[in-house]
Design an enzyme around this catalytic site. Sequence first.
Site, PDB file in Angstrom:
ATOM      1  CB  SER A   6      -0.901   0.008   1.228  1.00  0.00           C
ATOM      2  OG  SER A   6      -1.459   1.300   1.379  1.00  0.00           O
ATOM      3  CG  HIS A  30      -3.966  -1.500  -1.343  1.00  0.00           C
ATOM      4  ND1 HIS A  30      -5.098  -2.246  -1.592  1.00  0.00           N
ATOM      5  CD2 HIS A  30      -4.295  -0.670  -0.334  1.00  0.00           C
ATOM      6  CE1 HIS A  30      -6.065  -1.891  -0.759  1.00  0.00           C
ATOM      7  NE2 HIS A  30      -5.605  -0.922   0.019  1.00  0.00           N
ATOM      8  CG  ASP A  32      -5.128   2.558   1.033  1.00  0.00           C
ATOM      9  OD1 ASP A  32      -6.091   1.778   0.946  1.00  0.00           O
ATOM     10  OD2 ASP A  32      -4.022   2.236   1.506  1.00  0.00           O
ATOM     11  CG  MET A  34      -8.279   7.247   2.491  1.00  0.00           C
ATOM     12  SD  MET A  34      -7.581   7.230   4.133  1.00  0.00           S
ATOM     13  CE  MET A  34      -6.623   5.713   4.081  1.00  0.00           C
ATOM     14  CG  HIS A  63      -9.253   0.187  -0.091  1.00  0.00           C
ATOM     15  ND1 HIS A  63      -8.617   0.022   1.122  1.00  0.00           N
ATOM     16  CD2 HIS A  63     -10.587   0.150   0.170  1.00  0.00           C
ATOM     17  CE1 HIS A  63      -9.534  -0.095   2.078  1.00  0.00           C
ATOM     18  NE2 HIS A  63     -10.725  -0.015   1.535  1.00  0.00           N
ATOM     19  CG  MET A  65     -11.264   3.405   2.488  1.00  0.00           C
ATOM     20  SD  MET A  65      -9.686   3.335   3.332  1.00  0.00           S
ATOM     21  CE  MET A  65      -8.600   3.331   1.910  1.00  0.00           C
ATOM     22  CG  MET A 134     -11.586  -2.357   6.029  1.00  0.00           C
ATOM     23  SD  MET A 134     -10.196  -1.850   4.997  1.00  0.00           S
ATOM     24  CE  MET A 134      -9.071  -1.150   6.192  1.00  0.00           C
ATOM     25  N   GLY A 139      -9.061   4.056   7.357  1.00  0.00           N
ATOM     26  CA  GLY A 139      -8.766   5.487   7.469  1.00  0.00           C
ATOM     27  C   GLY A 139      -7.297   5.831   7.631  1.00  0.00           C
ATOM     28  N   GLY A 141      -3.069   4.226   8.086  1.00  0.00           N
ATOM     29  CA  GLY A 141      -2.108   3.135   8.113  1.00  0.00           C
ATOM     30  C   GLY A 141      -1.490   3.029   9.507  1.00  0.00           C
ATOM     31  CG  ASP A 172      -6.239  -2.692   3.533  1.00  0.00           C
ATOM     32  OD1 ASP A 172      -5.131  -2.440   4.033  1.00  0.00           O
ATOM     33  OD2 ASP A 172      -6.875  -1.874   2.821  1.00  0.00           O
ATOM     34  N   GLY A 173      -4.813  -4.044   6.613  1.00  0.00           N
ATOM     35  CA  GLY A 173      -4.637  -3.361   7.886  1.00  0.00           C
ATOM     36  C   GLY A 173      -3.810  -4.176   8.864  1.00  0.00           C
ATOM     37  N   GLY A 174      -2.633  -3.669   9.180  1.00  0.00           N
ATOM     38  CA  GLY A 174      -1.782  -4.332  10.176  1.00  0.00           C
ATOM     39  C   GLY A 174      -1.186  -5.646   9.714  1.00  0.00           C
ATOM     40  N   GLY A 194       1.159  -1.970   4.109  1.00  0.00           N
ATOM     41  CA  GLY A 194       1.727  -0.633   3.933  1.00  0.00           C
ATOM     42  C   GLY A 194       3.005  -0.477   4.728  1.00  0.00           C
TER      43      GLY A 194
END
Length: 222
Positions: A6, A30, A32, A34, A63, A65, A134, A139, A141, A172-174, A194
Site C-alpha cells: 500500500s 494498493h 488508498d 480517501m 481501494h 474509501m 478490513m 482510514g 495506516g 487490509d490493515g496491520g 503498507g
Amino acid sequence: MIVAPSILAADFAHLADAALAVEGAADWLHVDVMDNHFVPNLTIGLPVVRSLRRTTTLPFDCHLMITDPDRWAPGYAEAGAYNVTFHAEAADDPVGLAKTLRAAGSRAGLAIDRDTPVEPYLELLPHVDTLLIMTIKAGFGGQEFLPAMLDKVRTARRHAAGGHLELRIEVDGGIAADTIEQAAEAGADAFVAGTAVFGAEDPAEAVRHLRRLAEAAGGAAA
Ligand code: DX5
Ligand code: ZN
C-alpha cells in the site's frame, strides 16, 4: 497469493519511486483513495492515479474509501485500475456498480469495514471478484491488526467454497510478518501491507518475505 503493498505508507512526493521499488516483487500496487468524508483522512484521487498509472507496469488495486462510489468508482476503472474496490457501507447499488466496473474494464471489489458484519453481503459475492475485509478501522495506516476480523474471512471463505465461487479474499490493515500467517490460514489469499513494506529498509525483500510466509501458511490451511 497476492501481495499488494500500500502506497499509503510511502513518500507521497515520490510515489513513482515507491512503485518502482516493489515492481518485480509485488503482484498489485494498493492505492488508498480517501475523501475526508467516508473516512476522516484525505489522500489522493483520480489525477494522481492517472499519472501514476503511466509510471509502472504493476496492476493497480484501488481501494476507495469514499462516499458515493456509485458516482466516482467507474472513473478509476477507466483510468486503468486492475481492480476497483468500493465500500459496502457507502454504495447504494453494489451489484449495479460491480457490473459497471466490469464493463469499464476492471475487476470489482467489495470492502467491509471493521464494524460491518459480513453476513448481509454474502449473497452479493457472486457479483464481485474480490472481497476486502478490513483488519483495522479504515482510514489510517500503521494501526494494530485485529485478529477478531478473521472470523469474517473464515465465514466468507466457507461461503465461497460452498458456492464454488472464484473469490479473492483480501485482508487490509496491520498485515506484517507476525500477522500474515493467521490471515492466510483463515482463508485470505490477497494481502495488503503498507507499513510492513514501505517502512522496511528493502521494500522488495519485505514483499518476498511476506509472500513466503503467506504461501507456507495458506498451503498448510488448504
Ligand atoms: C487503511 C488502508 C490500508 C493501509 C494499511 O485504511 O486501507 O491499505 O495502507 O496500512 P498498514 O499496512 O500500515 O496497516
Ligand atoms: Zn487499503
